[in-house]
Design an enzyme around this catalytic site. Structure first.
Site, mmCIF file in Angstrom:
data_model
loop_
_atom_site.group_PDB
_atom_site.id
_atom_site.type_symbol
_atom_site.label_atom_id
_atom_site.label_comp_id
_atom_site.label_asym_id
_atom_site.label_seq_id
_atom_site.Cartn_x
_atom_site.Cartn_y
_atom_site.Cartn_z
ATOM 1 N N TYR A 53 6.823 53.712 -77.746
ATOM 2 C CA TYR A 53 6.886 54.617 -76.592
ATOM 3 C C TYR A 53 5.466 54.910 -76.154
ATOM 4 O O TYR A 53 4.624 55.233 -76.985
ATOM 5 C CB TYR A 53 7.565 55.936 -76.977
ATOM 6 C CG TYR A 53 8.901 56.132 -76.305
ATOM 7 C CD1 TYR A 53 9.009 56.022 -74.928
ATOM 8 C CD2 TYR A 53 10.047 56.433 -77.041
ATOM 9 C CE1 TYR A 53 10.240 56.194 -74.299
ATOM 10 C CE2 TYR A 53 11.273 56.603 -76.419
ATOM 11 C CZ TYR A 53 11.357 56.470 -75.042
ATOM 12 O OH TYR A 53 12.559 56.638 -74.430
ATOM 13 N N GLU A 55 4.337 56.826 -72.902
ATOM 14 C CA GLU A 55 4.217 57.542 -71.632
ATOM 15 C C GLU A 55 2.758 57.774 -71.281
ATOM 16 O O GLU A 55 1.957 58.153 -72.140
ATOM 17 C CB GLU A 55 4.902 58.916 -71.713
ATOM 18 C CG GLU A 55 6.374 58.881 -71.395
ATOM 19 C CD GLU A 55 7.222 58.757 -72.627
ATOM 20 O OE1 GLU A 55 6.697 58.270 -73.658
ATOM 21 O OE2 GLU A 55 8.395 59.153 -72.568
ATOM 22 N N ASP A 205 5.762 43.855 -49.313
ATOM 23 C CA ASP A 205 6.634 43.572 -50.461
ATOM 24 C C ASP A 205 6.731 42.052 -50.575
ATOM 25 O O ASP A 205 7.436 41.409 -49.794
ATOM 26 C CB ASP A 205 8.008 44.213 -50.215
ATOM 27 C CG ASP A 205 9.007 43.890 -51.319
ATOM 28 O OD1 ASP A 205 8.683 43.063 -52.202
ATOM 29 O OD2 ASP A 205 10.118 44.452 -51.293
ATOM 30 N N THR A 231 8.084 41.910 -57.467
ATOM 31 C CA THR A 231 8.770 41.698 -58.738
ATOM 32 C C THR A 231 8.028 40.574 -59.455
ATOM 33 O O THR A 231 7.246 39.841 -58.847
ATOM 34 C CB THR A 231 10.246 41.292 -58.532
ATOM 35 O OG1 THR A 231 10.296 40.229 -57.589
ATOM 36 C CG2 THR A 231 11.074 42.449 -58.041
ATOM 37 N N LYS A 234 10.802 36.383 -59.885
ATOM 38 C CA LYS A 234 11.380 35.431 -58.920
ATOM 39 C C LYS A 234 10.508 34.172 -58.907
ATOM 40 O O LYS A 234 10.428 33.512 -59.938
ATOM 41 C CB LYS A 234 11.484 36.113 -57.558
ATOM 42 C CG LYS A 234 12.439 37.324 -57.576
ATOM 43 C CD LYS A 234 12.693 37.863 -56.193
ATOM 44 C CE LYS A 234 13.737 38.963 -56.206
ATOM 45 N NZ LYS A 234 13.166 40.313 -56.347
ATOM 46 N N ARG A 240 11.746 40.145 -66.004
ATOM 47 C CA ARG A 240 12.263 41.076 -64.993
ATOM 48 C C ARG A 240 11.391 42.313 -64.967
ATOM 49 O O ARG A 240 11.212 42.967 -65.998
ATOM 50 C CB ARG A 240 13.687 41.482 -65.356
ATOM 51 C CG ARG A 240 14.574 40.463 -64.839
ATOM 52 C CD ARG A 240 15.987 40.635 -64.878
ATOM 53 N NE ARG A 240 16.380 39.354 -64.362
ATOM 54 C CZ ARG A 240 16.857 39.159 -63.163
ATOM 55 N NH1 ARG A 240 17.051 40.166 -62.353
ATOM 56 N NH2 ARG A 240 17.164 37.955 -62.774
HETATM 57 N N1 DSN Z 1 18.359 40.902 -55.824
HETATM 58 C C1 DSN Z 1 17.167 40.425 -55.176
HETATM 59 C C2 DSN Z 1 17.404 39.174 -54.432
HETATM 60 O O1 DSN Z 1 18.297 38.444 -54.839
HETATM 61 O O2 DSN Z 1 16.723 38.894 -53.470
HETATM 62 C C3 DSN Z 1 16.550 41.466 -54.323
HETATM 63 O O3 DSN Z 1 16.563 42.677 -54.974
#
Ligand code: DSN
Length: 421
Positions: A53, A55, A205, A231, A234, A240
């Site tokens: 942990y 924080e 974004d 993120t 991707k 994730r």
């Molecule tokens: N779930 C993501 C996507 O598939 O683009 C976006 O949050």
């Protein structure tokens, strides 16, 4: 991966993991936001770092025993900046690597930099934007006054003139650029110019295209933006999670918004895996991977068009393709199911100006990042387009569907998934 302990301790979960391994190995993954992480990322996520942990932020924590976690978090921050921000601008940028995922990262930026009720601009969901870009069902759309923009009717590309006109009229405090279902290049410089004209903060974004930006096959939002969220799982191919990069003047507002504003203890095992992914993405073979994603997407788009599919905006410049099925007589939900049944996974999606509901929209969204990781090239994507066409055309012919299912599996198993035997 071996799962010997899970097998012994929890046979039910073991069985589910093995079934999912089989699905991933024998199927063709075309959801553009999915990917396969490396074994190094998988190992880090499964490491003992999950036990801690911590924080707070490096050297300023609320719990003891942080000497290793602090080193890890500082390394992850440095690697993120090295990956995305040009050397000469790095002194002006800060990165928070703690966001649990993309949605909390975007909400943290809004929460940190704005007051509830402030005016914001973002892309409409049915035109390619994300829920956190102001959709009325999302916290963003409930807590802030959003004015949403979209694409042009004639060529379905971002309507920068309309964005500027809205911005001048409503004087937003913040403008979000970026999308989750947009197949073309996003011009961050134009967004920045509009934001500057009206005195708005510009949040880019780049969740979908971060790997392409890192691999230099999509123009970077740096140093044209004030804040960038992404993120890490991707096109970037990490664990994730998400990060927020911001100009230093916003650092303390962003930090406070993430913790203690929205989150509790950071997920140290995931943050360490982000560091691993940032290091992997700086290697030359990652740039080659990113370039291949785009080459594959272009070849895929060309073949789909040849086969009569109606592509939103007429093609793809990135990792993603959006097909408008209106004229085919097969709605998105049915198409998704037919293709799922033969082993090709993609998602139903709204298309610009869609008259149908998001639960059963007119389109499907697909992309090349995952299968490019498995080593597929243009030739394979041409074949995949042909298999898609056969499955949809032969949807009432069980023999044809069986044949396509066999061909999908034969193709998939030739290209291994990292971590699956
Ligand atoms: N779930 C993501 C996507 O598939 O683009 C976006 O949050």
């Amino acid at each position: 991966m071996q799962y010997q302990n899970i097998k012994k301790i929890d046979p039910q979960i073991y069985k589910i993991i093995k079934a999912e391994e089989k699905r991933q190995k024998e199927g063709l993954e075309l959801i553009p936001s999915e990917n396969y992480t490396s074994l190094a990322v998988l190992e880090t996520m499964g490491s003992i770092l999950t036990n801690k942990y911590s924080e707070g932020y490096p050297r300023k924590r609320y719990y003891g025993g942080q000497e290793n976690i602090d080193d890890m978090e500082e390394l992850a921050q440095k690697r993120a900046l090295d990956l995305f921000v040009p050397k000469r601008s790095q002194k002006n940028w800060y990165v928070n690597i703690q966001p649990y995922s993309g949605s909390p990262a975007n909400i943290a930026v809004l929460f940190g930099l704005l007051k509830f009720g402030d005016r914001v601009m973002g892309m409409k969901l049915d035109q390619g934007g994300h829920l956190t870009h102001g959709h009325p069902v999302n916290f963003s759309g409930r807590a802030y006054k959003f004015f949403q923009y979209g694409v042009r009717k004639d060529n379905q590309t971002v309507d920068y003139d309309a964005i500027e006109a809205i911005a001048k009229k409503v004087k937003p405090k913040l403008i979000i650029s970026g999308a989750t279902a947009y197949p073309r290049i996003i011009d961050f410089k134009k967004f920045q110019a509009i934001a500057k004209k009206v005195g708005a903060i510009h949040l880019a974004d780049i969740s979908h295209i971060a790997g392409l930006v890192a691999g230099d096959v999509h123009p970077s939002p740096f140093p044209f933006t004030d804040v960038v969220t992404t993120t890490t799982h991707k096109t970037l191919r990490g664990p994730r999670g998400a990060i927020i990069m911001c100009q230093k003047k916003y650092a303390s507002q962003i930090d406070k918004a993430v913790f203690p504003g929205l989150q509790g203890g950071p997920h140290d095992h995931i943050n360490a895996a982000k560091a691993v992914c940032f290091s992997e993405a700086q290697k030359a073979n990652f740039a080659k991977y990113a370039a291949q994603i785009v080459k594959n997407s272009r070849a895929f788009a060309r073949e789909l068009t040849k086969l009569g599919f109606d592509l939103v905006s007429g093609g793809s410049d990135n990792h993603l393709i959006l097909i408008d099925l209106t004229n085919s007589g097969i709605p998105g939900k049915e198409a998704q199911q037919i293709l799922d049944d033969v082993g090709m996974t993609l998602n139903k999606n709204t298309v610009p100006f869609d008259k149908r509901s998001p639960f059963d929209p007119s389109g499907i969204r697909l992309g090349t990042p995952a299968l490019t990781t498995r080593g597929m090239k243009e030739k394979e994507f041409v074949l995949i387009a042909q298999l898609m066409k056969r499955a949809l055309k032969g949807r009432n012919d069980q023999n044809e569907l069986k044949k396509v299912t066999r061909l999908v599996k034969n193709l998939a198993v030739k290209f291994p998934v990292p971590g699956i035997k």
